[in-house]
Design a protein around this motif. Structure first.
Motif, PDB file in Angstrom:
ATOM      1  N   UNK A 262      12.261   0.531 -10.842  1.00  0.00           N
ATOM      2  CA  UNK A 262      11.590  -0.531 -10.098  1.00  0.00           C
ATOM      3  C   UNK A 262      12.080  -1.895 -10.590  1.00  0.00           C
ATOM      4  N   UNK A 263      12.651  -2.676  -9.675  1.00  0.00           N
ATOM      5  CA  UNK A 263      13.169  -3.995 -10.012  1.00  0.00           C
ATOM      6  C   UNK A 263      12.164  -5.089  -9.691  1.00  0.00           C
ATOM      7  N   UNK A 264      11.521  -4.964  -8.537  1.00  0.00           N
ATOM      8  CA  UNK A 264      10.570  -5.971  -8.106  1.00  0.00           C
ATOM      9  C   UNK A 264       9.411  -5.300  -7.384  1.00  0.00           C
ATOM     10  N   UNK A 265       8.193  -5.627  -7.834  1.00  0.00           N
ATOM     11  CA  UNK A 265       7.012  -5.057  -7.206  1.00  0.00           C
ATOM     12  C   UNK A 265       6.743  -5.753  -5.880  1.00  0.00           C
ATOM     13  N   UNK A 266       6.606  -4.958  -4.840  1.00  0.00           N
ATOM     14  CA  UNK A 266       6.359  -5.519  -3.524  1.00  0.00           C
ATOM     15  C   UNK A 266       4.884  -5.479  -3.158  1.00  0.00           C
ATOM     16  N   UNK A 267       4.593  -5.602  -1.877  1.00  0.00           N
ATOM     17  CA  UNK A 267       3.210  -5.583  -1.399  1.00  0.00           C
ATOM     18  C   UNK A 267       2.589  -4.214  -1.643  1.00  0.00           C
ATOM     19  N   UNK A 268       1.373  -4.243  -2.143  1.00  0.00           N
ATOM     20  CA  UNK A 268       0.663  -2.993  -2.420  1.00  0.00           C
ATOM     21  C   UNK A 268      -0.592  -2.930  -1.566  1.00  0.00           C
ATOM     22  N   UNK A 269      -0.719  -1.893  -0.775  1.00  0.00           N
ATOM     23  CA  UNK A 269      -1.885  -1.737   0.076  1.00  0.00           C
ATOM     24  C   UNK A 269      -3.152  -1.621  -0.765  1.00  0.00           C
ATOM     25  N   UNK A 270      -4.214  -2.365  -0.425  1.00  0.00           N
ATOM     26  CA  UNK A 270      -5.479  -2.226  -1.158  1.00  0.00           C
ATOM     27  C   UNK A 270      -6.053  -0.818  -1.036  1.00  0.00           C
ATOM     28  N   UNK A 271      -5.836  -0.184   0.142  1.00  0.00           N
ATOM     29  CA  UNK A 271      -6.310   1.186   0.349  1.00  0.00           C
ATOM     30  C   UNK A 271      -5.130   2.029   0.824  1.00  0.00           C
ATOM     31  N   UNK A 272      -4.380   2.618  -0.102  1.00  0.00           N
ATOM     32  CA  UNK A 272      -3.184   3.363   0.291  1.00  0.00           C
ATOM     33  C   UNK A 272      -3.395   4.856   0.471  1.00  0.00           C
ATOM     34  N   UNK A 273      -4.552   5.369   0.013  1.00  0.00           N
ATOM     35  CA  UNK A 273      -4.692   6.816  -0.127  1.00  0.00           C
ATOM     36  C   UNK A 273      -5.837   7.427   0.665  1.00  0.00           C
ATOM     37  N   UNK A 274      -6.392   6.701   1.635  1.00  0.00           N
ATOM     38  CA  UNK A 274      -7.521   7.226   2.396  1.00  0.00           C
ATOM     39  C   UNK A 274      -7.029   8.086   3.554  1.00  0.00           C
ATOM     40  N   UNK A 275      -7.303   9.372   3.474  1.00  0.00           N
ATOM     41  CA  UNK A 275      -6.991  10.311   4.559  1.00  0.00           C
ATOM     42  C   UNK A 275      -8.232  11.171   4.788  1.00  0.00           C
ATOM     43  N   UNK A 276      -8.766  11.098   5.986  1.00  0.00           N
ATOM     44  CA  UNK A 276      -9.962  11.867   6.350  1.00  0.00           C
ATOM     45  C   UNK A 276      -9.548  12.962   7.324  1.00  0.00           C
ATOM     46  N   UNK A 277      -9.757  14.203   6.950  1.00  0.00           N
ATOM     47  CA  UNK A 277      -9.368  15.330   7.802  1.00  0.00           C
ATOM     48  C   UNK A 277     -10.575  16.197   8.122  1.00  0.00           C
ATOM     49  N   UNK A 278     -10.493  16.892   9.281  1.00  0.00           N
ATOM     50  CA  UNK A 278     -11.566  17.818   9.636  1.00  0.00           C
ATOM     51  C   UNK A 278     -11.302  19.182   9.002  1.00  0.00           C
ATOM     52  N   UNK A 279     -12.104  20.138   9.348  1.00  0.00           N
ATOM     53  CA  UNK A 279     -12.011  21.452   8.716  1.00  0.00           C
ATOM     54  C   UNK A 279     -10.706  22.163   9.045  1.00  0.00           C
ATOM     55  N   UNK A 280     -10.060  21.767  10.158  1.00  0.00           N
ATOM     56  CA  UNK A 280      -8.785  22.374  10.544  1.00  0.00           C
ATOM     57  C   UNK A 280      -7.595  21.629   9.933  1.00  0.00           C
ATOM     58  N   UNK A 281      -7.863  20.561   9.213  1.00  0.00           N
ATOM     59  CA  UNK A 281      -6.789  19.802   8.583  1.00  0.00           C
ATOM     60  C   UNK A 281      -6.218  18.693   9.443  1.00  0.00           C
ATOM     61  N   UNK A 282      -6.851  18.405  10.578  1.00  0.00           N
ATOM     62  CA  UNK A 282      -6.373  17.337  11.464  1.00  0.00           C
ATOM     63  C   UNK A 282      -6.781  15.970  10.926  1.00  0.00           C
ATOM     64  N   UNK A 283      -5.855  15.039  10.899  1.00  0.00           N
ATOM     65  CA  UNK A 283      -6.133  13.695  10.399  1.00  0.00           C
ATOM     66  C   UNK A 283      -7.043  12.959  11.382  1.00  0.00           C
ATOM     67  N   UNK A 284      -8.225  12.572  10.923  1.00  0.00           N
ATOM     68  CA  UNK A 284      -9.200  11.872  11.775  1.00  0.00           C
ATOM     69  C   UNK A 284      -9.551  10.498  11.195  1.00  0.00           C
ATOM     70  N   UNK A 285      -8.704   9.995  10.319  1.00  0.00           N
ATOM     71  CA  UNK A 285      -9.025   8.769   9.580  1.00  0.00           C
ATOM     72  C   UNK A 285      -9.322   7.595  10.505  1.00  0.00           C
ATOM     73  N   UNK A 286      -8.386   7.274  11.389  1.00  0.00           N
ATOM     74  CA  UNK A 286      -8.551   6.108  12.264  1.00  0.00           C
ATOM     75  C   UNK A 286      -9.770   6.256  13.162  1.00  0.00           C
ATOM     76  N   UNK A 287      -9.990   7.462  13.637  1.00  0.00           N
ATOM     77  CA  UNK A 287     -11.131   7.720  14.517  1.00  0.00           C
ATOM     78  C   UNK A 287     -12.452   7.429  13.809  1.00  0.00           C
ATOM     79  N   UNK A 288     -12.535   7.840  12.555  1.00  0.00           N
ATOM     80  CA  UNK A 288     -13.786   7.687  11.807  1.00  0.00           C
ATOM     81  C   UNK A 288     -14.026   6.233  11.418  1.00  0.00           C
ATOM     82  N   UNK A 289     -13.031   5.602  10.806  1.00  0.00           N
ATOM     83  CA  UNK A 289     -13.276   4.268  10.259  1.00  0.00           C
ATOM     84  C   UNK A 289     -13.279   3.179  11.329  1.00  0.00           C
TER      85      UNK A 289
END
Length: 401
Positions: A257-284
């Motif tokens: 790493x030479x230069x630290x760039x922009x870091x997302x405040x929330x980089x790791x939020x993934x909300x999935x249903x019981x079948x594993x489908x990504x529903x993050x945007x729908x929920x939040x």
């Protein structure tokens, strides 16, 4: 200043500025550090669990938050008593032993790269391990003269009764802050899921934001001479070394790493249903009031927590009869644990799966509740202060009618 009394002329001792300066600096820093961490003892407890894992002390994990409260209170007490000059000898010993312990931990973390952030000032002021180690070295340098000349530290207050009473108040207050915030959430939320934040926006990379800049180092072997040399990706591509058939790349390139760039405040939020489908945007992004009930580990619910979750579920069920709302249970537990919970209390909550890391940041409570509207965090509660249906209607739902 002199005065004449029954026993002759006495001289009032002047304060030692060279001793006062380190006393004030150390005292203020210890109080500040203790208060910042006591504001979020559960978060500090998570950090302690990282250290427990490194040193093979996992049996302490269940007591991490209580150990955190004790350490925070100890910092506040030692800092306050140092400034007041109360119990100077004991305080000096406590400060020296504590800073030696902290210095060892931060050096170990930095040198062996086992814990990325020491949590010295909680999430309010993140420090790298090396920054934390340097901070502890400075404190150690300040504490040494305090320890050596501890006999010269005199209390401000002459009355022994008043000193003891004040010490008692400091002890009760120091422990009380941590215990209160453990049960009723931090006074100040420094996490990205704090009230008023737009979770949708905090997951987006803004236009023009620069990413991290890495340098890739290739290890090249000359097939004829056997010579091995390292070159950067710029040299490798710029000099067209990849066209030289006499050179071969050994192993995978090393990234630096030479230069630290922009870091997302929330980089790791993934909300999935019981079948594993990504529903993050729908929920939040739900345009209606959205209850997110957080329980990172259903197996860790005590009987009281279980009862509190049942009350939360019942309250939301009653609300859903009169208002257009959505309510989900966000957990990292297995489907078997969720099914068992559903059998016990007939959940009105939709179940979604979220990694434990973001769940710990959402609400410092297990269970806890986050109320959202149009992607914005409106309010957060622990299981101990979740309001009744009538309070929710009065404070939130009646206001949008």
């Amino acid at each position: 200043m002199t005065y004449t009394g029954t026993f002759g002329t006495q001289k009032k001792e002047k304060p030692h500025l060279w001793l006062w300066i380190p006393r004030l600096i150390v005292g203020v820093l210890f109080i500040f550090s203790g208060l910042i961490k006591a504001n979020d003892p559960l978060g500090f407890g998570y950090k302690l669990q990282e250290y427990f894992h490194v040193f093979g002390l996992n049996f302490l994990n269940d007591y991490a938050h209580w150990i955190a409260i004790f350490l925070c209170a100890l910092e506040i007490i030692l800092g306050a008593l140092l400034i007041l000059g109360i119990a100077a000898k004991k305080v000096a010993w406590g400060l020296l032993l504590l800073i030696i312990f902290f210095t060892f931990l931060t050096f170990y973390s930095a040198f062996f790269e086992v814990v990325k952030s020491c949590g010295c000032f909680g999430d309010a002021i993140p420090l790298t391990p090396w920054q934390s180690f340097l901070k502890d070295l400075v404190l150690l340098a300040l504490i040494i003269p305090i320890f050596i000349f501890r006999d010269r530290i005199k209390p401000f207050i002459a009355s022994l009764f008043t000193r003891n009473l004040l010490t008692l108040f400091i002890i009760i207050g120091s422990f009380g802050i941590g215990i209160y915030t453990l049960y009723f959430l931090p006074f100040i939320d420094f996490l990205p899921y704090k009230e008023g934040n737009n979770i949708v926006e905090l997951r987006k990379i803004p236009e023009g934001a620069e990413p991290d800049v890495y340098e890739h180092i290739y290890q090249l072997k000359n097939k004829t001479t056997g010579e091995i040399k390292k070159v950067t990706d710029k040299e490798y591509l710029g000099d067209k070394l990849w066209e030289d058939e006499n050179l071969e790349v050994i192993g995978d390139p090393e990234s630096k790493l030479i230069k630290k760039g922009f870091e997302l405040p929330i980089p790791d939020l993934i909300i999935t249903d019981m079948e594993g489908t990504d529903r993050t945007d729908e929920v939040i992004s739900n345009p209606y009031y959205n209850f997110i009930v957080v329980s990172k580990d259903l197996t860790q619910l005590s009987p009281f927590d279980f009862k509190a979750l049942d009350k939360i579920n019942t309250t939301i069920r009653e609300l859903s009869e009169d208002y257009n709302i959505r309510a989900i249970l966000a957990t990292a537990s297995s489907s078997e644990d969720v099914n068992y919970l559903n059998d016990q209390m007939d959940l009105v909550l939709e179940t979604f799966y979220v990694d434990a890391v973001p769940l710990k940041s959402m609400v410092r409570s297990n269970p806890g509740v986050m109320l959202m509207l149009n992607g914005v965090v409106i309010k957060k509660w622990s299981q101990y202060n979740f309001p009744s249906k009538e309070e929710l209607v009065k404070n939130y739902f009646d206001k949008i009618q």
